[in-house]
Design a protein around this motif. Sequence first.
Motif, mmCIF file in Angstrom:
data_model
loop_
_atom_site.group_PDB
_atom_site.id
_atom_site.type_symbol
_atom_site.label_atom_id
_atom_site.label_comp_id
_atom_site.label_asym_id
_atom_site.label_seq_id
_atom_site.Cartn_x
_atom_site.Cartn_y
_atom_site.Cartn_z
ATOM 1 N N PHE A 89 -78.977 -24.308 72.821
ATOM 2 C CA PHE A 89 -79.109 -25.755 72.952
ATOM 3 C C PHE A 89 -77.860 -26.454 72.432
ATOM 4 C CE2 PHE A 89 -83.462 -24.395 73.357
ATOM 5 C CZ PHE A 89 -83.898 -25.190 74.410
ATOM 6 N N GLY A 90 -76.711 -25.990 72.914
ATOM 7 C CA GLY A 90 -75.450 -26.654 72.617
ATOM 8 C C GLY A 90 -74.799 -26.295 71.304
ATOM 9 N N SER A 91 -75.324 -25.290 70.588
ATOM 10 C CA SER A 91 -74.715 -24.928 69.309
ATOM 11 C C SER A 91 -75.032 -23.474 68.978
ATOM 12 C CB SER A 91 -75.228 -25.845 68.198
ATOM 13 O OG SER A 91 -76.627 -25.704 68.039
ATOM 14 N N ALA A 92 -74.445 -23.011 67.876
ATOM 15 C CA ALA A 92 -74.703 -21.650 67.401
ATOM 16 C C ALA A 92 -76.170 -21.505 67.027
ATOM 17 C CB ALA A 92 -73.816 -21.338 66.195
ATOM 18 N N ALA A 121 -64.272 -15.999 66.271
ATOM 19 C CA ALA A 121 -65.558 -16.344 66.889
ATOM 20 C C ALA A 121 -65.608 -15.821 68.316
ATOM 21 C CB ALA A 121 -65.728 -17.858 66.899
ATOM 22 N N ILE A 122 -66.798 -15.402 68.726
ATOM 23 C CA ILE A 122 -67.065 -15.013 70.108
ATOM 24 C C ILE A 122 -68.329 -15.743 70.546
ATOM 25 C CG2 ILE A 122 -67.746 -13.127 71.637
ATOM 26 C CD1 ILE A 122 -66.096 -11.248 69.871
ATOM 27 N N VAL A 123 -68.256 -16.399 71.707
ATOM 28 C CA VAL A 123 -69.364 -17.235 72.154
ATOM 29 C C VAL A 123 -69.735 -16.884 73.593
ATOM 30 C CG1 VAL A 123 -70.090 -19.621 72.561
ATOM 31 C CG2 VAL A 123 -68.610 -19.095 70.624
ATOM 32 N N VAL A 124 -71.026 -16.909 73.875
ATOM 33 C CA VAL A 124 -71.499 -16.662 75.240
ATOM 34 C C VAL A 124 -72.592 -17.673 75.589
ATOM 35 C CG1 VAL A 124 -73.163 -14.908 74.503
ATOM 36 C CG2 VAL A 124 -72.378 -14.913 76.846
ATOM 37 N N ALA A 125 -72.526 -18.176 76.813
ATOM 38 C CA ALA A 125 -73.548 -19.112 77.285
ATOM 39 C C ALA A 125 -73.667 -19.029 78.798
ATOM 40 C CB ALA A 125 -73.212 -20.550 76.883
ATOM 41 N N ARG A 126 -74.738 -19.575 79.291
ATOM 42 C CA ARG A 126 -74.972 -19.588 80.731
ATOM 43 C C ARG A 126 -74.030 -20.559 81.427
ATOM 44 N NH1 ARG A 126 -77.620 -22.830 84.294
ATOM 45 N NH2 ARG A 126 -78.207 -24.251 82.634
ATOM 46 N N ARG A 127 -73.868 -21.780 80.853
ATOM 47 C CA ARG A 127 -73.088 -22.783 81.553
ATOM 48 C C ARG A 127 -72.241 -23.650 80.630
ATOM 49 N NH1 ARG A 127 -73.055 -24.363 86.514
ATOM 50 N NH2 ARG A 127 -74.977 -23.277 86.991
ATOM 51 N N ALA A 128 -72.810 -24.186 79.553
ATOM 52 C CA ALA A 128 -72.072 -25.140 78.714
ATOM 53 C C ALA A 128 -72.431 -24.954 77.250
ATOM 54 C CB ALA A 128 -72.382 -26.565 79.159
ATOM 55 N N GLY A 129 -71.709 -25.665 76.391
ATOM 56 C CA GLY A 129 -71.933 -25.584 74.952
ATOM 57 C C GLY A 129 -70.967 -24.650 74.258
ATOM 58 N N HIS A 130 -70.144 -23.961 75.036
ATOM 59 C CA HIS A 130 -69.200 -23.010 74.449
ATOM 60 C C HIS A 130 -68.250 -23.671 73.452
ATOM 61 C CE1 HIS A 130 -70.211 -20.911 78.224
ATOM 62 N NE2 HIS A 130 -69.961 -19.804 77.545
ATOM 63 N N ASN A 131 -67.640 -24.778 73.871
ATOM 64 C CA ASN A 131 -66.593 -25.369 73.046
ATOM 65 C C ASN A 131 -67.110 -25.805 71.684
ATOM 66 O OD1 ASN A 131 -64.797 -24.921 75.081
ATOM 67 N ND2 ASN A 131 -64.644 -27.046 75.733
ATOM 68 N N PHE A 132 -68.264 -26.458 71.655
ATOM 69 C CA PHE A 132 -68.799 -26.895 70.367
ATOM 70 C C PHE A 132 -69.146 -25.702 69.492
ATOM 71 C CE2 PHE A 132 -72.264 -27.902 67.490
ATOM 72 C CZ PHE A 132 -71.656 -28.898 66.731
ATOM 73 N N THR A 133 -69.778 -24.699 70.063
ATOM 74 C CA THR A 133 -70.185 -23.522 69.288
ATOM 75 C C THR A 133 -68.958 -22.764 68.785
ATOM 76 O OG1 THR A 133 -72.214 -23.391 70.563
ATOM 77 C CG2 THR A 133 -71.578 -21.420 69.344
#
Length: 191
Positions: A89-92, A121-133
């Motif tokens: 939901f848009g965050s870690a 940091a390594i981040v994965v998401a379906r579509r968005a929220g990567h940059n904030f996380t």
Amino acid sequence: MKVLGISGSPRAGGNTEILVNLALDVLAEEGIETEFLSLADRPIKPCQGCGRCAGTDPPRCAQDDPAFEGIIERFVEAQGILVGSPVYFGSATPQTMAMLDRVGYVSRYAGNFLRRKVGAAIVVARRAGHNFTFAQINYFFLISEMIVPGSTYWNLAFGRGKGEVLQDQEGLDTIRTLARNMAWLMKKIYE
């Protein structure tokens, strides 16, 4: 030299775990000792801000929390820390942030044992929220006086269902480059 790689996903074997282990494999190829830690089976309680960790020797959190057991020791032992989180939901994830908050407080109150370690940091998401996380986890590294290596792009990949990140070739290449840069940096600092 050792890197602790953490998957902050509540799902074992998911995309975050795949990416963290990919980075750890590259680090191992570079001659760096690695350790993997999954938070999937660790319902870590949040920091209470009680300050009872101040002056503890060895450094420790005063909360009674079996899920957090051994985590401080792993951070102390490692010279490099990789933290991966999915974006829901848009965050870690709450697990990731509960762990980082508690480790951060203990470090700050125990001589800042994270200072000048390498963090990524390594981040994965379906579509968005990567940059904030991505920024959220990097803020932890920066306030802890850690050194953050870069890659050819932000350290992220796209995927939702288990294994979908394996279809994101650019994301996989970015994580491999990150791991090689992390190994190079650690060798410059610690050898």
